[in-house]
Write a protein that holds these residues in place. Structure first.
Motif, short mmCIF file in Angstrom:
data_model
loop_
_atom_site.label_atom_id
_atom_site.label_comp_id
_atom_site.label_asym_id
_atom_site.label_seq_id
_atom_site.Cartn_x
_atom_site.Cartn_y
_atom_site.Cartn_z
N VAL A 80 0.78 -1.18 0.09
CA VAL A 80 0.15 -0.10 -0.06
C VAL A 80 0.79 1.09 0.21
CG1 VAL A 80 -1.97 -1.20 1.22
CG2 VAL A 80 -0.13 0.07 2.64
N SER A 81 2.37 1.11 -0.17
CA SER A 81 3.02 2.27 -0.03
C SER A 81 2.52 3.49 -0.94
CB SER A 81 4.36 1.78 -0.52
OG SER A 81 4.98 0.86 0.25
N ASN A 82 2.56 4.43 -0.40
CA ASN A 82 2.23 6.00 -1.10
C ASN A 82 2.48 7.05 -0.23
OD1 ASN A 82 0.50 7.97 -2.37
ND2 ASN A 82 -0.56 6.38 -3.03
N PRO A 83 3.28 8.10 -0.84
CA PRO A 83 3.86 9.11 -0.11
C PRO A 83 2.65 9.98 0.30
CG PRO A 83 4.31 9.56 -2.60
CD PRO A 83 3.67 8.17 -2.34
N THR A 143 6.57 0.88 2.52
CA THR A 143 8.22 1.18 2.49
C THR A 143 8.20 2.86 2.46
OG1 THR A 143 10.22 1.07 1.05
CG2 THR A 143 8.20 1.51 -0.33
N PRO A 144 9.17 3.31 3.16
CA PRO A 144 9.08 4.73 3.35
C PRO A 144 9.10 5.56 2.06
CG PRO A 144 11.12 3.93 4.18
CD PRO A 144 10.29 2.65 3.84
N PRO A 145 8.62 6.70 1.85
CA PRO A 145 8.82 7.37 0.41
C PRO A 145 10.21 8.20 0.43
CG PRO A 145 7.29 8.54 2.08
CD PRO A 145 7.94 7.26 2.74
N ASN A 146 10.38 8.17 -0.88
CA ASN A 146 11.47 9.00 -1.44
C ASN A 146 11.69 10.38 -0.86
OD1 ASN A 146 13.92 9.69 -2.65
ND2 ASN A 146 13.27 9.03 -4.89
N GLU A 199 14.68 11.64 12.04
CA GLU A 199 13.62 12.56 12.56
C GLU A 199 12.55 12.35 11.45
OE1 GLU A 199 12.19 16.63 14.43
OE2 GLU A 199 14.26 16.34 13.59
N GLU A 200 12.65 12.58 10.29
CA GLU A 200 11.73 12.46 9.36
C GLU A 200 11.08 11.24 9.18
OE1 GLU A 200 13.83 13.84 5.99
OE2 GLU A 200 13.13 16.07 6.32
N LEU A 201 12.12 10.07 9.03
CA LEU A 201 11.55 8.74 9.17
C LEU A 201 10.67 8.51 10.25
CD1 LEU A 201 12.14 5.98 7.84
CD2 LEU A 201 13.68 5.51 9.61
N PHE A 202 10.57 8.54 11.51
CA PHE A 202 10.22 8.25 12.61
C PHE A 202 8.78 9.26 12.59
CE2 PHE A 202 14.02 7.36 15.36
CZ PHE A 202 14.25 6.07 14.82
N GLY A 203 9.19 10.33 12.26
CA GLY A 203 7.69 11.15 12.00
C GLY A 203 6.63 10.55 10.84
N TYR A 204 7.32 10.18 9.77
CA TYR A 204 6.41 9.54 8.61
C TYR A 204 5.57 8.40 9.29
CZ TYR A 204 5.00 6.96 4.61
OH TYR A 204 4.08 6.64 3.66
N PHE A 205 6.50 7.48 10.03
CA PHE A 205 5.58 5.98 10.32
C PHE A 205 4.89 6.46 11.45
CE2 PHE A 205 8.83 4.06 7.68
CZ PHE A 205 7.95 3.03 7.08
N ALA A 206 4.98 7.36 12.32
CA ALA A 206 4.07 7.74 13.42
C ALA A 206 2.89 8.25 12.69
CB ALA A 206 4.79 8.90 14.29
N ALA A 207 3.10 9.29 11.54
CA ALA A 207 1.70 9.52 11.12
C ALA A 207 1.01 8.59 10.39
CB ALA A 207 2.37 10.72 10.05
N SER A 249 14.73 1.28 -4.59
CA SER A 249 13.68 1.60 -5.16
C SER A 249 13.10 2.77 -4.51
CB SER A 249 12.63 0.32 -4.83
OG SER A 249 11.33 0.64 -5.57
N SER A 250 13.15 2.71 -3.08
CA SER A 250 12.37 3.91 -2.47
C SER A 250 13.19 5.33 -2.33
CB SER A 250 12.16 3.48 -1.08
OG SER A 250 13.50 3.32 -0.29
N GLY A 251 14.72 5.16 -2.54
CA GLY A 251 15.47 6.14 -2.46
C GLY A 251 15.48 6.37 -0.94
N THR A 252 15.28 5.82 -0.05
CA THR A 252 15.30 6.08 1.54
C THR A 252 16.10 4.83 2.19
OG1 THR A 252 13.31 7.45 1.80
CG2 THR A 252 14.04 6.72 3.69
N TRP A 253 17.17 5.42 2.72
CA TRP A 253 17.95 4.15 3.59
C TRP A 253 17.63 4.49 5.01
CZ3 TRP A 253 19.25 5.53 -1.32
CH2 TRP A 253 19.79 4.69 -2.03
N MET A 254 17.48 3.35 5.41
CA MET A 254 17.28 2.97 6.80
C MET A 254 18.35 2.17 7.30
SD MET A 254 13.11 2.09 7.24
CE MET A 254 13.20 0.68 5.77
N SER A 255 18.98 2.72 8.46
CA SER A 255 20.04 1.93 9.20
C SER A 255 19.42 0.84 9.90
CB SER A 255 20.85 3.10 10.19
OG SER A 255 19.88 3.60 11.17
#
Length: 301
Positions: free
Chosen positions: A79-82, A105-108, A114-122, A140-146
């Motif tokens: 269901v990934s969608n920015p 998956t997190p959006p590009n 902080e942005e990553l955590f904020g996105y998933f909290a929302a 694919s997503s352009g967002t790297w997660m450690s």
């Protein structure tokens, strides 16, 4: 349930007719094909499933058809969608149809933790207590997660029950995730299953991959969990030339769909535009690789 997922959760294709219309009859035959070849569950509307080319209503129709046909096996829906509103609406609709969970998956464009955590909290504020697969696919997503970010997300959000790990090098990341985990979740591996035997040794619970021969993915998993590590690697090696050939982004999806058509799983190999079209040279190479695979497999008999 998803935290206990094991085995092959095959990444399903979206069948189209030659004119680009969704072929729901081929969804039925393809679903049957996957189950006959060892799938423990299905993952639909992923990147390889051409999800980005479908409307919201088409996405619901495809997901619903797979859920209806899956004989009670779990179906995970991408269901990934920015846009969180669109993600929320699709999530609600497919869960109402009986999906086992959703994959996100997190959006590009997310550049900081902080942005990553904020996105998933929302996201979780909007979708609530929906079982979720976190997809780590930065190419694919352009967002790297450690590793630390993923582990923090798992601890913050109990909705995350499963991780689809397909960053590279996947094997080292899997080891670090398993060593650092608190709450245990399932880890399934993507990347077309290219490193499956090694990833099994690093602690994954199975593949979440697409391949025109899913019986290889399920077969390698079964052999490995039975302790037959050499046999698992031997089986994998026989399919590796074809697996590598398919592992070429959207062009590889076109190859996969053509082989699935030849195997009777779908009626038409078309990808929805924009998408690659195979040339006569491509078809000749496919036949060459399939013939070599048949000869190699005949040696096992």
């Amino acid at each position: 349930m998803l935290e206990h997922a094991k085995g092959l959760y095959v990444v399903a294709q979206t069948p189209f007719a030659a004119d680009g219309a969704i072929d729901l009859a081929s969804v039925d035959t393809l679903c049957d094909f996957y189950l006959q070849h060892g799938a423990s569950g299905l993952t639909v509307l992923g990147v390889a499933g051409e999800a980005g080319k479908l409307s919201q209503d088409e996405s619901v129709a495809v997901a619903g058809r797979y859920i209806q046909r899956a004989q009670g096996k779990p179906v995970i829906v991408g269901v990934s969608n920015p846009g969180i509103a669109q993600l929320r609406d699709l999530t609600a609709r497919v869960m109402d149809l009986g999906a086992a969970g959703v994959m996100i998956t997190p959006p590009n464009g997310l550049r900081t933790e902080e942005e990553l955590f904020g996105y998933f909290a929302a996201v979780f504020q909007q979708i609530g207590d929906v079982p979720t697969v976190l997809q780590d696919f930065p190419f694919s997503s352009g967002t790297w997660m450690s590793v630390s970010s993923i582990l923090a997300l798992v601890e913050r959000h109990p909705q995350i029950r499963l991780l689809k790990e397909e960053d590279l090098p996947s094997i080292t990341k899997i080891t670090r995730l398993r060593e650092g985990q608190g709450r245990r979740i399932a880890i399934l591996t993507g990347n077309n299953g290219m490193f499956l035997p090694l990833e099994m040794g690093r602690g994954v619970d199975g593949p979440m991959s697409g391949f025109s021969h899913p019986e290889m993915l399920s077969g390698v998993y079964e052999l490995y969990v039975q302790g037959k590590v050499e046999q698992a690697n031997d089986l994998f090696d026989r399919y590796l030339p074809l697996l590598s050939y398919e592992n070429q982004s959207q062009w590889g999806v076109a190859v996969r769909k053509e082989i699935l058509r030849q195997r009777g799983a779908i009626s038409c190999a078309a990808m929805r535009s924009p998408g690659p079209r195979l040339t006569p040279t491509d078809h000749a190479e496919i036949e060459f690789l399939l013939n070599r695979l048949r000869r190699s497999l005949s040696e096992l008999r």
